[in-house]
Design a protein around this motif. Sequence first.
Motif, PDB file in Angstrom:
ATOM      1  N   PHE A  90      50.352  29.276 -67.433  1.00 38.84           N
ATOM      2  CA  PHE A  90      49.521  28.825 -68.543  1.00 38.84           C
ATOM      3  C   PHE A  90      48.225  28.167 -68.098  1.00 38.84           C
ATOM      4  O   PHE A  90      47.388  27.836 -68.942  1.00 38.84           O
ATOM      5  CB  PHE A  90      50.302  27.838 -69.415  1.00 38.84           C
ATOM      6  CG  PHE A  90      51.447  28.455 -70.180  1.00 38.84           C
ATOM      7  CD1 PHE A  90      51.209  29.309 -71.242  1.00 38.84           C
ATOM      8  CD2 PHE A  90      52.757  28.196 -69.822  1.00 38.84           C
ATOM      9  CE1 PHE A  90      52.256  29.879 -71.946  1.00 38.84           C
ATOM     10  CE2 PHE A  90      53.808  28.763 -70.517  1.00 38.84           C
ATOM     11  CZ  PHE A  90      53.556  29.613 -71.590  1.00 38.84           C
ATOM     12  N   ASP A  91      48.066  27.940 -66.791  1.00 36.53           N
ATOM     13  CA  ASP A  91      46.895  27.255 -66.241  1.00 36.53           C
ATOM     14  C   ASP A  91      46.689  25.915 -66.945  1.00 36.53           C
ATOM     15  O   ASP A  91      45.652  25.655 -67.558  1.00 36.53           O
ATOM     16  CB  ASP A  91      45.646  28.116 -66.368  1.00 36.53           C
ATOM     17  CG  ASP A  91      44.504  27.600 -65.495  1.00 36.53           C
ATOM     18  OD1 ASP A  91      44.745  26.673 -64.688  1.00 36.53           O
ATOM     19  OD2 ASP A  91      43.380  28.114 -65.621  1.00 36.53           O
ATOM     20  N   ILE A  92      47.690  25.059 -66.859  1.00 36.02           N
ATOM     21  CA  ILE A  92      47.663  23.762 -67.528  1.00 36.02           C
ATOM     22  C   ILE A  92      47.682  22.651 -66.481  1.00 36.02           C
ATOM     23  O   ILE A  92      48.068  22.855 -65.335  1.00 36.02           O
ATOM     24  CB  ILE A  92      48.865  23.592 -68.479  1.00 36.02           C
ATOM     25  CG1 ILE A  92      50.178  23.853 -67.732  1.00 36.02           C
ATOM     26  CG2 ILE A  92      48.721  24.499 -69.685  1.00 36.02           C
ATOM     27  CD1 ILE A  92      51.415  23.651 -68.569  1.00 36.02           C
ATOM     28  N   ILE A 100      56.118  19.222 -71.926  1.00 31.03           N
ATOM     29  CA  ILE A 100      57.290  20.089 -72.070  1.00 31.03           C
ATOM     30  C   ILE A 100      58.547  19.249 -72.207  1.00 31.03           C
ATOM     31  O   ILE A 100      59.369  19.474 -73.101  1.00 31.03           O
ATOM     32  CB  ILE A 100      57.404  21.043 -70.863  1.00 31.03           C
ATOM     33  CG1 ILE A 100      56.181  21.966 -70.802  1.00 31.03           C
ATOM     34  CG2 ILE A 100      58.683  21.873 -70.956  1.00 31.03           C
ATOM     35  CD1 ILE A 100      56.140  22.837 -69.562  1.00 31.03           C
ATOM     36  N   GLN A 101      58.691  18.265 -71.340  1.00 28.75           N
ATOM     37  CA  GLN A 101      59.860  17.392 -71.407  1.00 28.75           C
ATOM     38  C   GLN A 101      59.743  16.406 -72.566  1.00 28.75           C
ATOM     39  O   GLN A 101      60.732  16.092 -73.234  1.00 28.75           O
ATOM     40  CB  GLN A 101      60.016  16.626 -70.089  1.00 28.75           C
ATOM     41  CG  GLN A 101      61.338  15.895 -69.943  1.00 28.75           C
ATOM     42  CD  GLN A 101      62.475  16.820 -69.561  1.00 28.75           C
ATOM     43  OE1 GLN A 101      62.391  18.029 -69.751  1.00 28.75           O
ATOM     44  NE2 GLN A 101      63.538  16.257 -69.045  1.00 28.75           N
ATOM     45  N   THR A 102      58.538  15.930 -72.838  1.00 24.39           N
ATOM     46  CA  THR A 102      58.351  14.952 -73.896  1.00 24.39           C
ATOM     47  C   THR A 102      58.697  15.531 -75.262  1.00 24.39           C
ATOM     48  O   THR A 102      59.343  14.869 -76.090  1.00 24.39           O
ATOM     49  CB  THR A 102      56.897  14.444 -73.883  1.00 24.39           C
ATOM     50  OG1 THR A 102      56.654  13.746 -72.661  1.00 24.39           O
ATOM     51  CG2 THR A 102      56.630  13.518 -75.049  1.00 24.39           C
ATOM     52  N   SER A 142      63.284  31.248 -76.110  1.00 29.49           N
ATOM     53  CA  SER A 142      62.166  30.705 -75.334  1.00 29.49           C
ATOM     54  C   SER A 142      61.894  31.507 -74.070  1.00 29.49           C
ATOM     55  O   SER A 142      60.821  31.382 -73.479  1.00 29.49           O
ATOM     56  CB  SER A 142      62.438  29.244 -74.972  1.00 29.49           C
ATOM     57  OG  SER A 142      63.501  29.140 -74.035  1.00 29.49           O
ATOM     58  N   SER A 143      62.854  32.312 -73.644  1.00 26.96           N
ATOM     59  CA  SER A 143      62.670  33.101 -72.419  1.00 26.96           C
ATOM     60  C   SER A 143      61.900  34.396 -72.666  1.00 26.96           C
ATOM     61  O   SER A 143      61.648  35.144 -71.723  1.00 26.96           O
ATOM     62  CB  SER A 143      64.036  33.434 -71.805  1.00 26.96           C
ATOM     63  OG  SER A 143      64.719  34.393 -72.588  1.00 26.96           O
ATOM     64  N   PHE A 144      61.538  34.693 -73.907  1.00 27.70           N
ATOM     65  CA  PHE A 144      60.848  35.941 -74.221  1.00 27.70           C
ATOM     66  C   PHE A 144      59.391  35.725 -74.601  1.00 27.70           C
ATOM     67  O   PHE A 144      58.791  36.583 -75.250  1.00 27.70           O
ATOM     68  CB  PHE A 144      61.589  36.679 -75.350  1.00 27.70           C
ATOM     69  CG  PHE A 144      62.896  37.267 -74.912  1.00 27.70           C
ATOM     70  CD1 PHE A 144      62.945  38.450 -74.203  1.00 27.70           C
ATOM     71  CD2 PHE A 144      64.083  36.606 -75.168  1.00 27.70           C
ATOM     72  CE1 PHE A 144      64.152  38.988 -73.781  1.00 27.70           C
ATOM     73  CE2 PHE A 144      65.300  37.122 -74.758  1.00 27.70           C
ATOM     74  CZ  PHE A 144      65.337  38.324 -74.056  1.00 27.70           C
ATOM     75  N   PHE A 178      51.479  28.532 -75.047  1.00 21.97           N
ATOM     76  CA  PHE A 178      52.047  27.316 -74.492  1.00 21.97           C
ATOM     77  C   PHE A 178      52.689  26.474 -75.582  1.00 21.97           C
ATOM     78  O   PHE A 178      53.777  25.922 -75.401  1.00 21.97           O
ATOM     79  CB  PHE A 178      50.956  26.511 -73.766  1.00 21.97           C
ATOM     80  CG  PHE A 178      51.440  25.196 -73.219  1.00 21.97           C
ATOM     81  CD1 PHE A 178      52.408  25.164 -72.223  1.00 21.97           C
ATOM     82  CD2 PHE A 178      50.943  23.998 -73.705  1.00 21.97           C
ATOM     83  CE1 PHE A 178      52.867  23.957 -71.718  1.00 21.97           C
ATOM     84  CE2 PHE A 178      51.398  22.789 -73.210  1.00 21.97           C
ATOM     85  CZ  PHE A 178      52.356  22.769 -72.216  1.00 21.97           C
ATOM     86  N   TRP A 179      52.033  26.386 -76.734  1.00 20.03           N
ATOM     87  CA  TRP A 179      52.628  25.631 -77.829  1.00 20.03           C
ATOM     88  C   TRP A 179      53.879  26.315 -78.356  1.00 20.03           C
ATOM     89  O   TRP A 179      54.774  25.660 -78.895  1.00 20.03           O
ATOM     90  CB  TRP A 179      51.602  25.430 -78.955  1.00 20.03           C
ATOM     91  CG  TRP A 179      50.598  24.390 -78.596  1.00 20.03           C
ATOM     92  CD1 TRP A 179      49.290  24.583 -78.268  1.00 20.03           C
ATOM     93  CD2 TRP A 179      50.833  22.992 -78.482  1.00 20.03           C
ATOM     94  NE1 TRP A 179      48.691  23.390 -77.953  1.00 20.03           N
ATOM     95  CE2 TRP A 179      49.620  22.394 -78.079  1.00 20.03           C
ATOM     96  CE3 TRP A 179      51.945  22.170 -78.674  1.00 20.03           C
ATOM     97  CZ2 TRP A 179      49.483  21.020 -77.878  1.00 20.03           C
ATOM     98  CZ3 TRP A 179      51.813  20.806 -78.482  1.00 20.03           C
ATOM     99  CH2 TRP A 179      50.596  20.246 -78.086  1.00 20.03           C
ATOM    100  N   LEU A 180      53.977  27.634 -78.198  1.00 18.15           N
ATOM    101  CA  LEU A 180      55.207  28.317 -78.568  1.00 18.15           C
ATOM    102  C   LEU A 180      56.353  27.884 -77.653  1.00 18.15           C
ATOM    103  O   LEU A 180      57.487  27.664 -78.105  1.00 18.15           O
ATOM    104  CB  LEU A 180      55.016  29.832 -78.491  1.00 18.15           C
ATOM    105  CG  LEU A 180      56.214  30.701 -78.855  1.00 18.15           C
ATOM    106  CD1 LEU A 180      56.660  30.431 -80.286  1.00 18.15           C
ATOM    107  CD2 LEU A 180      55.875  32.181 -78.666  1.00 18.15           C
ATOM    108  N   LEU A 181      56.048  27.717 -76.362  1.00 17.46           N
ATOM    109  CA  LEU A 181      57.057  27.205 -75.445  1.00 17.46           C
ATOM    110  C   LEU A 181      57.443  25.777 -75.828  1.00 17.46           C
ATOM    111  O   LEU A 181      58.627  25.421 -75.827  1.00 17.46           O
ATOM    112  CB  LEU A 181      56.518  27.237 -74.010  1.00 17.46           C
ATOM    113  CG  LEU A 181      57.433  26.652 -72.933  1.00 17.46           C
ATOM    114  CD1 LEU A 181      58.709  27.468 -72.807  1.00 17.46           C
ATOM    115  CD2 LEU A 181      56.720  26.572 -71.586  1.00 17.46           C
TER     116      LEU A 181
END
Length: 556
Positions: A90-92, A100-102, A142-144, A178-181
């Motif tokens: 995602f180049d973040i 992601i964890q939050t 989430s894996s797709f 990324f927001w979908l993840l």
Amino acid sequence: MAGSDTTPFLSQADDPEDGPVPGTPGLPGSVGNAKSGEPEIPDREGLQRITGLSPARSALIVAVLCYINLLNYMDRFTVAGVLPDIEQFFDIGDSSSGLIQTVFISSYMVLAPVFGYLGDRYNRKYLMCGGIAFWSLVTLGSSFIPREPRFLLLGPPPPQHWLTPGWAATSPVLPQRFWLLLLTRGLVGVGEASYSTIAPTLIADLFVADQRSRMLSVFYFAIPVGSGLGYIAGSKVKDVAGDWHWALRVTPGLGVVAVLLLFLVVREPPRGAVERHSDSPPLNPTSWWADLRALARNPSFTLSSLGFTAVAFVTGSLALWAPAFLLRSRVVLGETPPCLPGDSCSSSDSLIFGLITCLTGVLGVGLGVEISRRLRRSNPRADPLVCAAGLLGSAPFLFLSLACARGSIVATYIFIFIGETLLSMNWAIVADILLYVVIPTRRSTAEAFQIVLSHLLGDAGSPYLIGLISDRLRRSWPPSFLSEFRALQLSLMLCAFVGALGGAAFLGTAIFIEGDRRRAQLHAQGLLPEAGSTDDRIVVPQRGRSTRVPVSSVLI
């Protein structure tokens, strides 16, 4: 009861000293050579009569719960095991990675009170089945997230954009992915909330005293072991498949097995039956607000939850950032090539850190429970004191592991091993403290609000906070691999300070633990009604035991 190791530390209106006299069948002090003032502990046959489950079946239920707990933590830290690849995909930056964890922890934290309320009132087995089934489905989804970008513009960007660092971070397409993840990881919190608030209360309704402590230690072995397996599975599956998406497809299949085991093996035991006298009336749930007021007035619950919040802050920060920090340390030392865009990042540090997490978890949880069990014979405050020693002892070793990272990666791993072992001593003991200072009918609610507090002030924000501090520090330094390493190193040092604060909270818990434990025991046995009840009856001593009489009788 003077001199008993369960005598309340603070006196109160309804003094437990006015409790039952020794020798009353089934009540404190009634068992042969048991100490006066201690509750009767049923033997195996007694537990079987009370719960309706054989010892083998009860142990099998704990094994199933342990498997699911391991699976939950394995899924949680699979993402951390492939975090450098996700950052490249995602180049973040570090602050976005921390989200992601939050997001996951925030969802888990918000939903925990809902399942805590339901868990105190409805069938816990079916609540867990539904939550874990939903969690498995969302994790698989989430894996797709697609690998190739679909351009929403009239045409593709010029080829040179692909070579420009940071282009993906400003693209109108990839941030949406990324927001979908983030969305799918947030929904995973439904499964964890439905399980973590309920499973310990099932164990509490199957076992008592040292049996419960041992079973809780088995249950909480799954936290560090599952976390370590998450790093290992994530990194190795990614290496074999060549794609980090496959790392997220391991746990959903195991989740289906978990649902089947829950449905076929687990049975719902009666709430609080193993702790009350057979002649006592069953405990009835109180209102949600009454539960909250009672928990707020319980200093042992409040202070131990604050101490556990410090544990969550430190473990949440290390869980997400330790592999990335170790990788950056190796790059600075020249032992590993840097992780460049388009390349697969080295996963050796995720693998090693996962193995360390497994070993330190097993060692730390077992060591904490055993030390506490032995000290409890002579010191009734042993549980919070062991927790305090674990946190205060881990802080300097975690600091040293960060300070030594630029000089020796071996020394860093050694200090991490010691620090994580001391930190892991808390897991099972904190759960045991909650179960014996809170009455059975509000334990799921207590679990839920301990989760809310520990995550709200702990690991919900700590990964993002560490990443945000790291990004801010890097802005003031010239871009380099050394700057990336130093920024993350300095931001992680916050963990040592928070750990020391948590140790102080557990020392405060030790002041109140005896009185709160005794009050919960008497209330579970129907001998100590709560203050503020709407009933117009109060408790007065009558021939050595508490008796409820109308207020008017006392006034007259």
